[in-house]
Design a protein around this motif. Structure first.
Motif, PDB file in Angstrom:
ATOM      1  N   SER A  26      40.789  23.453  25.916  1.00 43.53           N
ATOM      2  CA  SER A  26      40.441  22.642  24.753  1.00 43.53           C
ATOM      3  C   SER A  26      40.837  21.176  24.927  1.00 43.53           C
ATOM      4  O   SER A  26      40.483  20.337  24.096  1.00 43.53           O
ATOM      5  CB  SER A  26      41.100  23.209  23.500  1.00 43.53           C
ATOM      6  OG  SER A  26      42.508  23.057  23.550  1.00 43.53           O
ATOM      7  N   LEU A  27      41.549  20.859  26.001  1.00 46.42           N
ATOM      8  CA  LEU A  27      42.020  19.491  26.237  1.00 46.42           C
ATOM      9  C   LEU A  27      41.125  18.710  27.197  1.00 46.42           C
ATOM     10  O   LEU A  27      41.418  17.551  27.508  1.00 46.42           O
ATOM     11  CB  LEU A  27      43.444  19.525  26.805  1.00 46.42           C
ATOM     12  CG  LEU A  27      44.521  20.084  25.870  1.00 46.42           C
ATOM     13  CD1 LEU A  27      45.816  20.336  26.635  1.00 46.42           C
ATOM     14  CD2 LEU A  27      44.765  19.136  24.701  1.00 46.42           C
ATOM     15  N   GLN A  28      40.037  19.316  27.653  1.00 43.61           N
ATOM     16  CA  GLN A  28      39.212  18.670  28.671  1.00 43.61           C
ATOM     17  C   GLN A  28      38.620  17.347  28.197  1.00 43.61           C
ATOM     18  O   GLN A  28      38.616  16.346  28.932  1.00 43.61           O
ATOM     19  CB  GLN A  28      38.095  19.619  29.131  1.00 43.61           C
ATOM     20  CG  GLN A  28      38.604  20.824  29.908  1.00 43.61           C
ATOM     21  CD  GLN A  28      37.495  21.786  30.315  1.00 43.61           C
ATOM     22  OE1 GLN A  28      36.334  21.582  29.985  1.00 43.61           O
ATOM     23  NE2 GLN A  28      37.843  22.827  31.035  1.00 43.61           N
ATOM     24  N   GLN A  29      38.127  17.303  26.972  1.00 46.92           N
ATOM     25  CA  GLN A  29      37.493  16.088  26.465  1.00 46.92           C
ATOM     26  C   GLN A  29      38.482  14.935  26.378  1.00 46.92           C
ATOM     27  O   GLN A  29      38.223  13.837  26.883  1.00 46.92           O
ATOM     28  CB  GLN A  29      36.887  16.336  25.084  1.00 46.92           C
ATOM     29  CG  GLN A  29      36.306  15.071  24.439  1.00 46.92           C
ATOM     30  CD  GLN A  29      35.977  15.253  22.969  1.00 46.92           C
ATOM     31  OE1 GLN A  29      35.825  16.363  22.489  1.00 46.92           O
ATOM     32  NE2 GLN A  29      35.882  14.153  22.241  1.00 46.92           N
ATOM     33  N   ILE A  30      39.617  15.153  25.726  1.00 51.93           N
ATOM     34  CA  ILE A  30      40.573  14.069  25.558  1.00 51.93           C
ATOM     35  C   ILE A  30      41.196  13.685  26.895  1.00 51.93           C
ATOM     36  O   ILE A  30      41.500  12.507  27.139  1.00 51.93           O
ATOM     37  CB  ILE A  30      41.648  14.439  24.506  1.00 51.93           C
ATOM     38  CG1 ILE A  30      42.543  13.243  24.212  1.00 51.93           C
ATOM     39  CG2 ILE A  30      42.447  15.654  24.920  1.00 51.93           C
ATOM     40  CD1 ILE A  30      41.856  12.048  23.619  1.00 51.93           C
ATOM     41  N   ARG A  31      41.343  14.651  27.810  1.00 52.17           N
ATOM     42  CA  ARG A  31      41.846  14.315  29.145  1.00 52.17           C
ATOM     43  C   ARG A  31      40.903  13.329  29.831  1.00 52.17           C
ATOM     44  O   ARG A  31      41.359  12.314  30.383  1.00 52.17           O
ATOM     45  CB  ARG A  31      41.975  15.583  29.986  1.00 52.17           C
ATOM     46  CG  ARG A  31      42.421  15.296  31.416  1.00 52.17           C
ATOM     47  CD  ARG A  31      42.479  16.552  32.261  1.00 52.17           C
ATOM     48  NE  ARG A  31      43.046  16.274  33.572  1.00 52.17           N
ATOM     49  CZ  ARG A  31      43.321  17.205  34.484  1.00 52.17           C
ATOM     50  NH1 ARG A  31      43.069  18.483  34.221  1.00 52.17           N
ATOM     51  NH2 ARG A  31      43.841  16.874  35.651  1.00 52.17           N
ATOM     52  N   ALA A  32      39.612  13.611  29.783  1.00 56.71           N
ATOM     53  CA  ALA A  32      38.637  12.728  30.427  1.00 56.71           C
ATOM     54  C   ALA A  32      38.650  11.340  29.788  1.00 56.71           C
ATOM     55  O   ALA A  32      38.568  10.316  30.493  1.00 56.71           O
ATOM     56  CB  ALA A  32      37.243  13.341  30.340  1.00 56.71           C
ATOM     57  N   GLU A  33      38.776  11.278  28.476  1.00 53.39           N
ATOM     58  CA  GLU A  33      38.791   9.986  27.794  1.00 53.39           C
ATOM     59  C   GLU A  33      39.988   9.147  28.209  1.00 53.39           C
ATOM     60  O   GLU A  33      39.865   7.941  28.456  1.00 53.39           O
ATOM     61  CB  GLU A  33      38.796  10.192  26.282  1.00 53.39           C
ATOM     62  CG  GLU A  33      37.495  10.731  25.721  1.00 53.39           C
ATOM     63  CD  GLU A  33      37.533  10.815  24.199  1.00 53.39           C
ATOM     64  OE1 GLU A  33      38.113   9.898  23.577  1.00 53.39           O
ATOM     65  OE2 GLU A  33      36.996  11.776  23.646  1.00 53.39           O
ATOM     66  N   VAL A  34      41.150   9.766  28.272  1.00 54.87           N
ATOM     67  CA  VAL A  34      42.355   9.018  28.648  1.00 54.87           C
ATOM     68  C   VAL A  34      42.266   8.573  30.102  1.00 54.87           C
ATOM     69  O   VAL A  34      42.638   7.436  30.442  1.00 54.87           O
ATOM     70  CB  VAL A  34      43.610   9.872  28.397  1.00 54.87           C
ATOM     71  CG1 VAL A  34      44.858   9.170  28.942  1.00 54.87           C
ATOM     72  CG2 VAL A  34      43.773  10.145  26.901  1.00 54.87           C
TER      73      VAL A  34
END
Length: 260
Positions: free
Chosen positions: A46-54
């Motif tokens: 569930s952290l893939q999106q925010i990981r990519a953004e950061v």
């Protein structure tokens, strides 16, 4: 060159419950200010999106699994974060949950789930992170509360109890940890549309009623929290501790629609 007190470059920040909602916005705000980030969730995927953004901001980011209801999970997350970065400068204690029921319908298990997640979990995450901050005599702990840290609302009694507890816990921890140069504050958002509250926002009459009570006449937008989270994480708040800062559009003034 004059120092930028709000610059978080080379700082390391943990944001718990960062897979969605306000936790994601907090992680983005800290990353934009220069911090490298640890993001946590019960499910790593569930952290893939925010990981990519950061990562796209040019910051380091470490996704870690965390269940704040399990002490071993807390201990492992903090150990892994410290092992990866070699330090922890900032903690945003954001992970939380809610169950909406009338008080007479709340079960024993409902109460335990909410208090264990929102209050007990936040304390033990703060405790473990503080152990890493104490030797270097600096750190910022930001506990996420709510307007319910100071107000009570029907239908969410255990949640209000947990958020009131966060306010009191913040003051106690601030007194305990101040001698180590660690500040502890509570950021208390007002009414924001999140996964926990989205059903309420589908009721147009309720939204109108809510906006009548907010002096700024609108619910919060996620980025409304950015400035406060960066302030509390930065050197600008070095002499601010034990405080609950409401970012609520003024609803805590107790405003109601004028009748004259």
């Amino acid at each position: 060159m004059e120092q930028n007190l709000f610059d978080l470059t080379e700082k390391v920040a943990i944001v718990t419950g960062a897979s969605r909602g306000l936790g994601q916005y907090q992680a983005r705000a800290l990353a934009r200010a220069g911090a490298d980030i640890v993001i946590t969730s019960r499910k790593l995927e569930s952290l893939q999106q925010i990981r990519a953004e950061v990562e796209n901001m040019g910051r380091k980011v470490l996704p870690l699994e965390l269940d704040v209801c399990k002490y071993d999970s807390i201990h492992k997350m903090v150990g892994d974060a410290y092992g990866f970065y070699g330090k922890i400068d900032i903690l945003v204690n954001n992970a939380g949950c809610n169950i909406r029921k009338q008080a007479i319908d709340v079960t024993w298990d409902d109460w335990n789930k909410i208090l264990d997640t929102n209050l007990r979990g936040s304390f033990f995450v703060a405790q473990q992170v503080a152990k890493k901050m104490i030797p270097v005599k600096t750190g910022r702990i930001i506990n996420i509360g709510s307007v319910t840290s100071v107000f009570g609302y029907a239908g969410i009694t255990p949640y209000c109890a947990s958020r009131g507890g966060i306010k009191q816990m913040t003051m106690s921890l601030a007194d305990d940890l101040g001698k180590y140069g660690i500040t502890v504050n509570c950021l208390a958002p007002g009414w924001f549309k999140t996964e926990q509250s989205k059903l309420l926002f589908e009721n147009k009459e309720w939204v109108e009623y809510l906006c009548d009570r907010i002096p700024l006449k609108r619910p919060g937008k996620p980025n409304d929290l950015d400035g406060t989270i960066v302030f509390l994480a930065s050197d600008a708040s070095e002499y601010v501790t034990g405080q609950t800062i409401l970012v609520d559009g003024g609803i805590s003034t107790g405003a109601t629609r004028a009748t004259v």
